[in-house]
Scaffold this active site. Structure first.
Site, PDB file in Angstrom:
ATOM      1  N   GLU A 268      34.863 -15.407  -2.780  1.00  0.00           N
ATOM      2  CA  GLU A 268      35.682 -14.317  -4.226  1.00  0.00           C
ATOM      3  C   GLU A 268      36.028 -13.028  -3.574  1.00  0.00           C
ATOM      4  O   GLU A 268      35.641 -12.304  -5.339  1.00  0.00           O
ATOM      5  CB  GLU A 268      35.945 -14.408  -5.381  1.00  0.00           C
ATOM      6  CG  GLU A 268      35.475 -16.257  -5.682  1.00  0.00           C
ATOM      7  CD  GLU A 268      35.620 -16.433  -7.589  1.00  0.00           C
ATOM      8  OE1 GLU A 268      36.002 -17.385  -8.076  1.00  0.00           O
ATOM      9  OE2 GLU A 268      35.152 -15.896  -7.389  1.00  0.00           O
ATOM     10  N   PRO A 269      36.198 -12.913  -2.624  1.00  0.00           N
ATOM     11  CA  PRO A 269      36.435 -11.138  -2.254  1.00  0.00           C
ATOM     12  C   PRO A 269      37.240 -10.149  -2.758  1.00  0.00           C
ATOM     13  O   PRO A 269      38.107 -10.565  -2.883  1.00  0.00           O
ATOM     14  CB  PRO A 269      35.500 -10.704  -1.326  1.00  0.00           C
ATOM     15  CG  PRO A 269      36.995 -11.905  -0.598  1.00  0.00           C
ATOM     16  CD  PRO A 269      36.652 -12.839  -1.445  1.00  0.00           C
ATOM     17  N   GLY A 270      36.522  -9.383  -3.312  1.00  0.00           N
ATOM     18  CA  GLY A 270      37.993  -8.182  -4.314  1.00  0.00           C
ATOM     19  C   GLY A 270      37.921  -6.417  -3.477  1.00  0.00           C
ATOM     20  O   GLY A 270      38.465  -6.586  -2.502  1.00  0.00           O
ATOM     21  N   ARG A 271      36.659  -5.847  -3.557  1.00  0.00           N
ATOM     22  CA  ARG A 271      36.410  -4.832  -3.532  1.00  0.00           C
ATOM     23  C   ARG A 271      36.352  -4.674  -1.842  1.00  0.00           C
ATOM     24  O   ARG A 271      36.513  -3.659  -1.704  1.00  0.00           O
ATOM     25  CB  ARG A 271      34.758  -4.401  -4.465  1.00  0.00           C
ATOM     26  CG  ARG A 271      35.007  -2.631  -4.019  1.00  0.00           C
ATOM     27  CD  ARG A 271      33.456  -2.391  -4.664  1.00  0.00           C
ATOM     28  NE  ARG A 271      33.219  -3.365  -5.809  1.00  0.00           N
ATOM     29  CZ  ARG A 271      32.968  -1.838  -6.836  1.00  0.00           C
ATOM     30  NH1 ARG A 271      33.525  -1.293  -7.248  1.00  0.00           N
ATOM     31  NH2 ARG A 271      32.695  -3.036  -7.933  1.00  0.00           N
TER      32      ARG A 271
ATOM     33  N   ARG B 216      37.276   4.771 -13.096  1.00  0.00           N
ATOM     34  CA  ARG B 216      36.002   4.606 -13.381  1.00  0.00           C
ATOM     35  C   ARG B 216      34.466   5.478 -13.246  1.00  0.00           C
ATOM     36  O   ARG B 216      33.436   5.152 -13.683  1.00  0.00           O
ATOM     37  CB  ARG B 216      35.850   3.972 -11.428  1.00  0.00           C
ATOM     38  CG  ARG B 216      36.981   2.992 -10.434  1.00  0.00           C
ATOM     39  CD  ARG B 216      36.662   2.421  -9.677  1.00  0.00           C
ATOM     40  NE  ARG B 216      35.434   1.606  -9.689  1.00  0.00           N
ATOM     41  CZ  ARG B 216      34.025   2.069  -9.014  1.00  0.00           C
ATOM     42  NH1 ARG B 216      34.429   3.169  -8.446  1.00  0.00           N
ATOM     43  NH2 ARG B 216      33.182   0.837  -9.111  1.00  0.00           N
TER      44      ARG B 216
ATOM     45  N   TYR C  98      31.843   4.141 -15.066  1.00  0.00           N
ATOM     46  CA  TYR C  98      30.435   4.173 -14.532  1.00  0.00           C
ATOM     47  C   TYR C  98      30.025   5.273 -13.860  1.00  0.00           C
ATOM     48  O   TYR C  98      28.795   4.937 -13.444  1.00  0.00           O
ATOM     49  CB  TYR C  98      31.302   3.017 -13.632  1.00  0.00           C
ATOM     50  CG  TYR C  98      31.909   1.836 -13.704  1.00  0.00           C
ATOM     51  CD1 TYR C  98      32.024   0.787 -14.542  1.00  0.00           C
ATOM     52  CD2 TYR C  98      32.866   1.146 -13.248  1.00  0.00           C
ATOM     53  CE1 TYR C  98      32.591  -0.414 -14.897  1.00  0.00           C
ATOM     54  CE2 TYR C  98      33.953   0.819 -13.615  1.00  0.00           C
ATOM     55  CZ  TYR C  98      33.902   0.027 -14.449  1.00  0.00           C
ATOM     56  OH  TYR C  98      34.179  -1.471 -14.585  1.00  0.00           O
TER      57      TYR C  98
ATOM     58  N   CYS D 130      43.485  14.807 -22.364  1.00  0.00           N
ATOM     59  CA  CYS D 130      42.828  15.598 -23.573  1.00  0.00           C
ATOM     60  C   CYS D 130      41.403  14.898 -23.636  1.00  0.00           C
ATOM     61  O   CYS D 130      40.835  14.475 -24.772  1.00  0.00           O
ATOM     62  CB  CYS D 130      42.928  15.640 -24.549  1.00  0.00           C
ATOM     63  SG  CYS D 130      44.863  16.820 -24.620  1.00  0.00           S
ATOM     64  N   GLU D 131      40.223  14.979 -23.043  1.00  0.00           N
ATOM     65  CA  GLU D 131      38.599  14.300 -22.979  1.00  0.00           C
ATOM     66  C   GLU D 131      37.796  14.850 -22.093  1.00  0.00           C
ATOM     67  O   GLU D 131      38.837  14.740 -21.091  1.00  0.00           O
ATOM     68  CB  GLU D 131      39.108  12.919 -22.678  1.00  0.00           C
ATOM     69  CG  GLU D 131      40.069  11.689 -23.501  1.00  0.00           C
ATOM     70  CD  GLU D 131      39.090  10.541 -24.592  1.00  0.00           C
ATOM     71  OE1 GLU D 131      37.641  10.618 -24.276  1.00  0.00           O
ATOM     72  OE2 GLU D 131      40.393   9.694 -24.926  1.00  0.00           O
TER      73      GLU D 131
ATOM     74  N   TYR E 264      39.840  -1.389  -8.297  1.00  0.00           N
ATOM     75  CA  TYR E 264      39.791  -1.298  -9.221  1.00  0.00           C
ATOM     76  C   TYR E 264      40.084   0.182 -10.136  1.00  0.00           C
ATOM     77  O   TYR E 264      39.659   1.163 -10.360  1.00  0.00           O
ATOM     78  CB  TYR E 264      38.039  -1.411  -9.854  1.00  0.00           C
ATOM     79  CG  TYR E 264      37.668  -2.847  -9.674  1.00  0.00           C
ATOM     80  CD1 TYR E 264      38.521  -3.674  -9.992  1.00  0.00           C
ATOM     81  CD2 TYR E 264      36.838  -3.555  -8.461  1.00  0.00           C
ATOM     82  CE1 TYR E 264      37.877  -5.351 -10.014  1.00  0.00           C
ATOM     83  CE2 TYR E 264      36.523  -4.521  -8.426  1.00  0.00           C
ATOM     84  CZ  TYR E 264      36.945  -5.098  -8.807  1.00  0.00           C
ATOM     85  OH  TYR E 264      36.704  -6.276  -8.605  1.00  0.00           O
TER      86      TYR E 264
HETATM   87  N1  LLP Z   1      34.629 -13.242  -8.054  1.00  0.00           N
HETATM   88  C1  LLP Z   1      34.824 -12.971 -10.213  1.00  0.00           C
HETATM   89  C2  LLP Z   1      34.305 -13.787 -10.804  1.00  0.00           C
HETATM   90  C3  LLP Z   1      34.875 -11.486 -10.418  1.00  0.00           C
HETATM   91  O1  LLP Z   1      34.534 -11.429 -12.137  1.00  0.00           O
HETATM   92  C4  LLP Z   1      34.765 -10.699  -9.501  1.00  0.00           C
HETATM   93  C5  LLP Z   1      35.118  -9.054 -10.243  1.00  0.00           C
HETATM   94  C6  LLP Z   1      35.348 -10.941  -8.613  1.00  0.00           C
HETATM   95  C7  LLP Z   1      35.055 -12.421  -8.337  1.00  0.00           C
HETATM   96  C8  LLP Z   1      35.296  -9.960  -7.647  1.00  0.00           C
HETATM   97  O2  LLP Z   1      34.105  -8.540  -6.731  1.00  0.00           O
HETATM   98  P1  LLP Z   1      33.971  -8.003  -6.441  1.00  0.00           P
HETATM   99  O3  LLP Z   1      34.350  -8.732  -4.633  1.00  0.00           O
HETATM  100  O4  LLP Z   1      35.028  -7.230  -6.512  1.00  0.00           O
HETATM  101  O5  LLP Z   1      32.974  -7.220  -6.387  1.00  0.00           O
HETATM  102  N2  LLP Z   1      36.048  -2.690 -12.915  1.00  0.00           N
HETATM  103  C9  LLP Z   1      34.969  -2.781 -12.439  1.00  0.00           C
HETATM  104  C10 LLP Z   1      34.035  -3.991 -11.085  1.00  0.00           C
HETATM  105  C11 LLP Z   1      34.732  -5.342 -12.122  1.00  0.00           C
HETATM  106  C12 LLP Z   1      34.075  -6.608 -11.295  1.00  0.00           C
HETATM  107  C13 LLP Z   1      34.868  -7.533 -12.422  1.00  0.00           C
HETATM  108  N3  LLP Z   1      34.522  -8.740 -11.997  1.00  0.00           N
HETATM  109  C14 LLP Z   1      34.461  -1.657 -11.259  1.00  0.00           C
HETATM  110  O6  LLP Z   1      35.621  -0.799 -11.023  1.00  0.00           O
HETATM  111  O7  LLP Z   1      33.769  -1.462 -10.388  1.00  0.00           O
END
Ligand code: LLP
Length: 421
Positions: A273-276, A312, A316, A347-348, A376
């Protein structure tokens, strides 16, 4: 080639000049590179090829319909965490049958929608959820495919807000509880347990935590099969880190090296499940400087992208490279720079994109690029201070396509005006 690069002092995305996009679509503006997205998708497909991977792009990282459509057209499945994200996938032309449905708080309605849509499996996070899925599926006269989300209790060594695989996190079940849930599931006829799921955290830059986690799942899968569950899928989640500063990320091939042997040992098909890693470095946020100002020793660069556009750094304290879109000083060169706090109009005091950042000389009206903003970024944008959200553009070579128009104040007021007396 990096999709974002300087040529003759001008920043380009592929073959498109960023300054031209800013002129056409205004700022703040998110710009994404199609070739960068597809290159990473292909790299993942190749790196994990031995275990017939199903790449389930994590929609939460960037859920723009244009990007989802692009990924669906290139064979991607999807990881969704809400009925809304599932709807996005389906509307973008993605297949529910290649999508997994995760999340700690799925409602009955979302479960029913997922079953009707035909999701590949639900990632189940608790015993109560297991019962809920069983009940909803039985009510629909269906059998729901599920994977148990197991919390392997490993430390992914990332920011505490995005660490999910430790015992004290709200996600998944520890191994003992998972076994209890599996025993219970064996007597629920409307449930078919076909997988094990793990996701240990995000922005992970070493392979070790995966090695520890994958081994724990192999043992568990053997036990689940003994209980009679036909485990076919091993879902290792996402989390592969990207380089925000320079080259802190590991190539996906290195993650594959530690994950693939475990999947083979388990005799499973791999889902990830890659996102980033797909969207992060495929996108930038472009802003325009409004004013510069000095207060004591501090220099502030006030530009039109704020914490509501990219939260972000505020949330973080994360680092994003920033550089002028038009600059004769090569990116990252240190000589002759001035130190700036790059802030927005909100305004923060928390409204900053960077603090004490060394940048070339820059004046009001000039453009800035905030790098590594594709994941994100827009998905976490808000309308705080009644600021309409940015537009988004997808670049393919010399062609750019608007994939989300800029919001108007009228868009923001509409739900209130609809009931205004
Ligand atoms: N699978 C599950 C169950 C997850 O909770 C997540 C991310 C992913 C896959 C995807 O993860 P990735 O490959 O993108 O690392 N908003 C935060 C990141 C929150 C991630 C939440 N879960 C940021 O901006 O760094």
């Amino acid at each position: 080639m990096d999709a974002f690069h300087y040529e003759g002092g001008h920043l380009f995305c592929e073959k498109t000049a960023i300054a031209d996009l800013a002129r056409t679509y205004g700022t703040p503006l998110y710009v994404y590179s199609q070739s960068s997205i597809l290159e990473t998708l292909r790299a993942l497909q190749t790196a994990f090829a031995e275990v017939d991977p199903l790449i389930c792009y994590s929609v939460k990282a960037n859920s723009n319909l244009g990007l989802l459509k692009l990924m669906a057209e290139h064979g991607s499945g999807f990881d969704v965490v809400s009925g809304g994200e599932l709807e996005r996938v389906v509307r973008a032309g993605g297949l529910a049958s290649r999508s997994v449905f995760a999340g700690v708080g799925k409602t009955d309605l979302e479960i029913a929608d997922g079953i009707r849509a035909g999701v590949l499996m639900f990632n189940v996070e608790s015993e109560e959820e297991l019962q809920a899925i069983g009940r909803v599926a039985a009510g629909l006269g269906r059998v729901a495919p599920i994977a148990l989300r197991v919390n392997p209790d490993v430390d992914p060594r990332t920011h505490r807000y995005i660490s999910t695989g430790k015992k004290e996190s709200k996600f998944g079940m520890d191994v003992e509880r998972a076994l209890r849930a599996a025993t219970e599931a064996a007597s629920i006829p409307s449930i078919r347990m076909i997988g094990v799921h793990m996701h240990i955290g995000s922005q992970i830059t070493s392979t070790e935590p995966y090695a520890g986690a994958v081994a724990k799942g192999v043992e568990l899968i053997a036990q689940l099969r003994k209980l009679g569950h036909p485990i076919e899928w091993y879902n290792m989640g996402g989390g592969y880190g990207i380089s925000y500063r320079g080259n802190e990320a590991r190539p996906v091939e290195e993650f594959a090296q530690v994950i693939v042997p475990g999947i083979k040992a388990a005799g499973c098909r791999l889902a990830i499940e890659p996102g980033r890693v797909i969207a992060g470095n495929a996108g930038i946020l472009v802003s325009r400087v409004i004013y510069t100002k000095q207060s004591g020793e501090k220099r502030f660069l006030i530009q039109d992208a704020a914490m509501n556009d990219l939260i972000r750094p505020a949330l973080y304290e994360s680092y994003h490279r920033i550089w002028p879109v038009e600059s004769n000083v090569p990116l990252g060169q240190e000589a002759g720079l001035q130190s700036w706090d790059v802030v927005g109009p909100v305004c923060e005091s928390g409204d900053f994109l960077a603090k004490d950042r060394e940048l070339p000389r820059i004046s009001p009206g000039e453009l800035l690029a905030v790098f590594s903003a594709g994941a994100y970024g827009m998905v976490m944008a808000s309308n705080y201070n009644t600021r309409p959200r940015a537009a988004e553009v997808l670049v393919d070579g010399a062609n750019a396509r608007l994939v989300r128009r800029r919001e108007t104040v009228d868009d923001l007021l509409r739900p209130e005006l609809d009931v205004f007396v």
